[in-house]
Enzyme design. Sequence first.
Site, PDB file in Angstrom:
ATOM      1  N   ASN A  48       0.827  -1.215   0.000  1.00  0.00           N
ATOM      2  CA  ASN A  48       0.000   0.000   0.000  1.00  0.00           C
ATOM      3  C   ASN A  48       0.859   1.262   0.000  1.00  0.00           C
ATOM      4  OD1 ASN A  48      -2.541  -1.206  -0.071  1.00  0.00           O
ATOM      5  ND2 ASN A  48      -2.624  -1.405   2.147  1.00  0.00           N
ATOM      6  N   HIS A  53      -3.147   2.267  -2.539  1.00  0.00           N
ATOM      7  CA  HIS A  53      -4.211   1.389  -2.054  1.00  0.00           C
ATOM      8  C   HIS A  53      -4.967   0.681  -3.168  1.00  0.00           C
ATOM      9  CE1 HIS A  53      -3.399   3.631   1.648  1.00  0.00           C
ATOM     10  NE2 HIS A  53      -3.769   2.512   2.224  1.00  0.00           N
ATOM     11  N   ASP A  57      -5.407  -3.200  -2.921  1.00  0.00           N
ATOM     12  CA  ASP A  57      -6.698  -3.894  -2.975  1.00  0.00           C
ATOM     13  C   ASP A  57      -6.682  -5.002  -4.024  1.00  0.00           C
ATOM     14  OD1 ASP A  57      -7.783  -2.372  -0.956  1.00  0.00           O
ATOM     15  OD2 ASP A  57      -9.000  -1.114  -2.281  1.00  0.00           O
ATOM     16  N   GLU A  84      -5.622  -8.371   6.823  1.00  0.00           N
ATOM     17  CA  GLU A  84      -5.141  -9.288   5.796  1.00  0.00           C
ATOM     18  C   GLU A  84      -4.860 -10.675   6.358  1.00  0.00           C
ATOM     19  OE1 GLU A  84      -1.448  -6.947   7.103  1.00  0.00           O
ATOM     20  OE2 GLU A  84      -3.268  -6.233   6.187  1.00  0.00           O
TER      21      GLU A  84
END
Length: 160
Positions: A48, A53, A57, A84
């Site tokens: 990230n 991001h 994702d 996660e």
Amino acid sequence: MAFFPPIPLIRKRLIIKKLTECNAFSEETAKTFTEAGIINPNGFKKVNDVYGHSVGDNVLKQFVKIICDFFEPYNTKIGRWGGEEFVCVCYDNTFDNVKKLAEEVRKKIESESFDSAVKVTCSIGLTELQPNDTPLVAFNRVDSAMYQAKNNGRNQVVIK
């Protein structure tokens, strides 16, 4: 702005329900071996931070698809535990076979090409549920195994 769940394949915290449904917590324990594991991608925060991001994702979705597709033929329930962390509960399998499967999925993730050529590995904690285990005892043991895998250098399977 519309909200789209980042990982539609699995439901968050489903795992506690699945753990309490396991045969390991019933009178039928002697007839069925049930295992639990936690799979955690290593260094995900860095993905990230470096790539953004959106890429993060996509990488996480791809990670989930890999583990879901891999475990689909093995009567395994997968739930998202944290940001996660993913918990797997394996039914109708031997512990020796589940150990082999954990190592196979670890290698599969390591060899996969992810979005933006991000390199992803994972740490896996694994345990065999015991007749006197409660869901909390089993979860704490498998969680400890996963953190041991991370602390021992990552990209490995630890069994407790």
